[in-house]
Design an enzyme around this catalytic site. Structure first.
Site, mmCIF file in Angstrom:
data_model
loop_
_atom_site.group_PDB
_atom_site.id
_atom_site.type_symbol
_atom_site.label_atom_id
_atom_site.label_comp_id
_atom_site.label_asym_id
_atom_site.label_seq_id
_atom_site.Cartn_x
_atom_site.Cartn_y
_atom_site.Cartn_z
ATOM 1 N N PRO A 179 76.768 147.564 46.571
ATOM 2 C CA PRO A 179 77.160 146.172 46.806
ATOM 3 C C PRO A 179 78.672 146.001 46.951
ATOM 4 O O PRO A 179 79.140 144.940 47.347
ATOM 5 C CB PRO A 179 76.639 145.418 45.571
ATOM 6 C CG PRO A 179 76.148 146.437 44.624
ATOM 7 C CD PRO A 179 76.081 147.763 45.309
ATOM 8 N N GLU A 195 73.049 151.916 36.890
ATOM 9 C CA GLU A 195 74.093 150.883 36.891
ATOM 10 C C GLU A 195 75.230 151.220 37.839
ATOM 11 O O GLU A 195 76.034 150.385 38.183
ATOM 12 C CB GLU A 195 74.632 150.657 35.486
ATOM 13 C CG GLU A 195 73.778 149.720 34.655
ATOM 14 C CD GLU A 195 72.441 150.326 34.248
ATOM 15 O OE1 GLU A 195 72.305 151.565 34.323
ATOM 16 O OE2 GLU A 195 71.553 149.557 33.868
HETATM 17 N N1 ADE Z 1 72.702 148.817 46.044
HETATM 18 C C1 ADE Z 1 72.470 147.790 45.231
HETATM 19 N N2 ADE Z 1 72.691 146.616 45.831
HETATM 20 C C2 ADE Z 1 73.085 146.917 47.107
HETATM 21 C C3 ADE Z 1 73.471 146.134 48.220
HETATM 22 N N3 ADE Z 1 73.515 144.805 48.187
HETATM 23 N N4 ADE Z 1 73.817 146.786 49.349
HETATM 24 C C4 ADE Z 1 73.800 148.129 49.397
HETATM 25 N N5 ADE Z 1 73.458 148.905 48.385
HETATM 26 C C5 ADE Z 1 73.096 148.322 47.237
#
Ligand code: ADE
Length: 266
Positions: A112, A139
């Protein structure tokens, strides 16, 4: 195009990859997706891939060793922090520099924290012969994976999933459909929402009337110039109403601008 996917959950992938367009693309040799289980690159009895965070705190962190080993083994390259450079053995034994490795094969960490994936990024990645996708779990991943192994970090949106597996499938899907011959209809990907920088115009099929809902007359008229104009205007109108932010980046003609002006001041 080849996708090398590194994951702790290889079982997540087959059902989606064995369906529909991706299945056909694989069968026709247009894409190859290889799933690598990071756990296969551990050496201890319990095949441990995570550990507690240094400095304390909750949660578990993905260990660097099996991830580095998996990627290095599959891409035939190696990285050492003390040398601070990637090197790879070319088939003839020549050593490649980091820049050459990077330009050949992006090593993408799904997280993310990455740059946000969109149609432009999909197009950019579709130019490569091969890309590697590392799916994070738990995590987080040990920072050295980010620093020393990944050449790019990509997020599929501002929300947090339990891992990078769904994001990896999303990248594969969006990239594959941009490759030559993957879609049956050669104009398929060009008309997609976002491909032209606009949302797509509305689609209808038979019957011409369904529970009182009618297919617009123009689409049944056989007049292709009129149909093209109607579709362009509906795409502009939808984008103006639902995603006005996209209009700034869309390649608009003078006629498009006039049409949007008429929506602003009806
Ligand atoms: N892993 C966890 N959340 C994610 C996201 N929004 N985009 C890419 N990989 C991720």
């Amino acid at each position: 195009m080849q996708f090398e996917v590194f994951t702790l959950l290889p079982e997540v992938f087959p059902s989606y990859l064995e369906t529909s367009i991706l299945k056909r693309a694989r069968e026709r040799g247009l894409i190859e997706v290889r799933i690598h289980n990071i756990r296969d690159y551990t050496h201890d009895k319990h095949r441990v891939t995570d550990d507690t965070p240094c400095g304390g705190g909750g949660g578990m962190v993905m260990k660097p060793e099996p991830v580095f080993e998996a990627v290095e083994s599959v891409l035939e390259m190696s990285f050492d922090f003390s040398l601070k450079e990637h090197s790879a053995s070319a088939p003839d034994g020549a050593i490649q520099t980091q820049v050459e490795v990077v330009s050949q094969t992006p090593i993408i960490l799904l997280t993310p924290q990455g740059r946000v994936f969109d149609q432009t990024v999909a197009k950019e990645l579709s130019q490569h012969k091969k890309i590697a996708l590392i799916c994070g779990r738990y995590e987080g991943v040990d920072e050295r994976i980010r620093e020393g192994l990944a050449t790019d970090e990509i997020s599929i949106g501002d929300y947090v999933l339990t891992g990078g597996e769904l994001p990896a499938l999303i990248l594969i899907d969006a990239i594959a459909r941009l490759l030559p011959d993957v879609l049956g209809d050669p104009t398929g990907a060009e008309d997609d929402s976002h491909a032209m920088g606009l949302l797509e115009y509305p689609h209808y099929t038979r019957p011409p009337e369904f529970r009182g809902g009618k297919v617009p007359d123009v689409l049944l008229s056989g007049d292709h110039a009129k149909i093209d104009k109607w579709r362009r205007e509906r795409a502009l109108e939808r984008t103006y109403r639902k995603r006005p932010d996209m209009l700034e980046r869309a390649g608009l003609t003078e006629m498009d601008r006039k049409f949007i002006e008429s929506l602003r001041n009806p």
